[in-house]
Design a protein around this motif. Structure first.
Motif, short mmCIF file in Angstrom:
data_model
loop_
_atom_site.label_atom_id
_atom_site.label_comp_id
_atom_site.label_asym_id
_atom_site.label_seq_id
_atom_site.Cartn_x
_atom_site.Cartn_y
_atom_site.Cartn_z
N UNK A 1 7.87 4.56 -20.68
CA UNK A 1 8.38 5.49 -19.49
C UNK A 1 7.22 5.62 -18.49
N UNK A 2 6.03 5.58 -18.50
CA UNK A 2 5.07 5.37 -17.43
C UNK A 2 5.26 4.08 -16.90
N UNK A 3 5.59 3.10 -17.62
CA UNK A 3 5.47 1.58 -16.99
C UNK A 3 6.49 1.59 -16.10
N UNK A 4 7.75 2.28 -16.28
CA UNK A 4 9.02 2.25 -15.50
C UNK A 4 8.74 2.98 -14.20
N UNK A 5 7.80 4.06 -14.17
CA UNK A 5 7.84 4.93 -12.99
C UNK A 5 7.30 4.06 -11.82
N UNK A 6 6.36 2.87 -11.95
CA UNK A 6 5.83 2.24 -10.99
C UNK A 6 5.73 0.81 -11.36
N UNK A 7 6.51 -0.26 -10.78
CA UNK A 7 6.25 -1.70 -11.23
C UNK A 7 4.77 -2.19 -11.22
N UNK A 8 4.20 -1.51 -10.17
CA UNK A 8 2.85 -1.94 -9.76
C UNK A 8 1.95 -1.46 -11.01
N UNK A 9 2.20 -0.88 -12.03
CA UNK A 9 1.48 -0.26 -12.93
C UNK A 9 0.49 0.84 -12.74
N UNK B 1 0.94 -1.25 0.09
CA UNK B 1 -0.05 0.05 0.19
C UNK B 1 0.71 1.25 0.02
N UNK B 2 1.99 1.19 -0.53
CA UNK B 2 2.86 2.36 -0.68
C UNK B 2 2.49 3.52 -1.68
N UNK B 3 2.84 4.57 -1.28
CA UNK B 3 2.62 5.85 -2.17
C UNK B 3 3.07 5.63 -3.57
#
Length: 448
Positions: free
Chosen positions: A315-323, A195-197
């Motif tokens: 690029x958007x996918x690389x910013x957060x591996x949870x998608x 549940x991280x930011x």
């Protein structure tokens, strides 16, 4: 070895399922020119009214994406994908089966919600892949090929709005069986707390705002391209379909080139230079008065568009591996796509097609700067096991970031180091004696 092969086959099947789902979700925006044109001709709607119907369809898609970004993990990929495909089949099927304006609009909205749901599930799944840029490139390759085949086929099957809607509904039904390859619930991601930011909030917000305007500019022209070709450039409907098919074929070549290029140039150069090239193509297409100039602008534009889009999605996918950023940025893109047809119709009626093209060209050049800055400054995935040696630390991470390694293998500076586990290996006594004897023979004799 036997256990690795089933895992590899399962991963490949899951990738194919995501690509198929991506194709179904993105097909409606790709067919937007023929949908808007046929709505205008078949239902007696004005240009602005037909553009508004297209915008409402895509607005439903964007709203579904934003909703799923917050609640998708509780629903699960498989269930969400099936709900989205069912909404597409029912909504677009209803729009194809009637000629009354209100049922067509209602069906288009329901189908748009389904398209947005399918796209959001595919985007979140692609973000969790080891190489999201390659996965998004395969998705764009598939949807470009499907839309190109439809642009070649639909003009020979008759007019009316029913055919493109029926084609999208049929695609949703064809994709349904592969959803069994998707997980029933979102798998846990080790790199990110449950549940991280949201990481990279500033970069993600700038990217989402930039891609909203970027997509709006693209689809403002795409939504009226059919009318430009028919009324200003003097093409017939069959010839116009051939031009669109050739343009999407050029898009296939562009996606293949983007996949082969990978991260050799990084993300900033393809995004910045590609957007500048698209701005010039938009200006050329909107001002075209001959079939040759119109075809040149459309083909060059569609060759560059999926290349830049694949890097933006990666690029958007690389910013957060949870998608989560992949879904939010994709939904912002859908919102921009939704505003496109109305924007194009209003601008073309107010300033003519060349004036509309000039306005969109300036807008694209303005958003190229912030998106390029995000690509240059925002770092992607956290440390991947085995990507660098433990003793390399931050210098090794910095060195890896300057090479042409895939973005998914690049560690972040300051990422926690991997623990080293010592493994005791028993050595027979005879082998120990042989090693000691070899060491004595190799040691140089001392002085004196």
């Amino acid at each position: 070895m036997s256990s690795r092969r089933p895992r590899a086959l399962e991963a490949r099947a899951a990738l194919l399922a995501l690509v198929a789902l991506f194709t179904a979700g993105y097909l409606a925006p790709y067919l937007l020119p023929t949908i808007v044109g046929r709505l205008s001709a078949g239902l007696g709607l004005g240009a602005a009214q037909a553009g508004l119907v297209g915008s409402i369809l895509l607005l439903g898609s964007a709203s579904a994406g934003f909703t799923l970004a917050a609640h998708g993990e509780r629903i699960g990929p498989r269930r969400a994908a099936r709900l989205g495909l069912a909404a597409m089949a029912v909504g677009y099927g209803t729009a194809a089966a009637t000629s009354a304006v209100l049922p067509v609009v209602a069906g288009a909205v329901l189908g748009g919600v389904g398209s947005g749901t399918a796209t959001a599930v595919a985007a979140a799944g692609i973000a969790g892949r080891p190489d999201p840029h390659r996965a998004s490139s395969l998705g764009l390759l598939s949807v470009s090929a499907t839309a190109g085949a439809l642009y070649l086929t639909l003009p020979h099957l008759g007019g009316g709005h029913a055919l493109p809607f029926a084609a999208i509904a049929g695609t949703a039904l064809l994709v349904w069986p592969v959803t069994g390859r998707l997980p029933g619930r979102t798998p846990a991601v080790r790199e990110t707390p449950a549940a991280g930011p949201l990481p990279h909030r500033s970069a993600g917000a700038v990217l989402a705002g930039g891609i909203l305007l970027w997509s709006m500019a693209q689809n403002a022209l795409w939504g009226v391209s059919g009318r430009i070709g028919l009324t200003q450039a003097g093409l017939s409907e069959v010839t116009l379909g051939m031009v669109f098919a050739a343009a999407l074929g050029a898009g296939l070549v562009g996606v293949i080139a983007a996949g082969a290029l990978g991260s050799r140039l990084g993300r900033a150069v393809p995004i910045g230079a590609g957007t500048a090239l698209i701005a010039c193509c938009v200006l050329l297409s909107s001002a075209a008065e001959t079939p040759a100039s119109f075809a040149t602008g459309e083909i060059l534009w569609n060759a560059a568009y999926p290349v830049v889009l694949s890097y933006l999605l990666g690029l958007a996918a690389s910013l957060d591996p949870r998608g989560r950023w992949a879904v939010l940025v994709g939904s912002a893109s859908s919102l921009g796509v939704a505003c496109g047809p109305v924007t194009g119709s209003v601008l073309s009626e107010a300033a003519g097609y060349p004036g509309m093209g000039l306005t969109l060209c300036v807008l694209l050049l303005l958003v190229a700067g912030p998106m390029t800055a995000v690509a240059r400054l925002a770092s992607g995935r956290p440390l991947v096991p085995g990507s660098i040696r433990r003793r390399g630390g931050a210098p090794a991470a910095l060195l890896a970031a300057t090479t042409s390694a895939p973005p998914s293998l690049l560690p972040q500076l300051g990422a926690p180091e991997q623990e080293i586990t010592e493994i005791a290996v028993p050595v027979p006594a005879s082998r120990r004696r042989a090693v000691r004897s070899a060491f004595r023979l190799a040691r140089p004799a001392g002085r004196g």
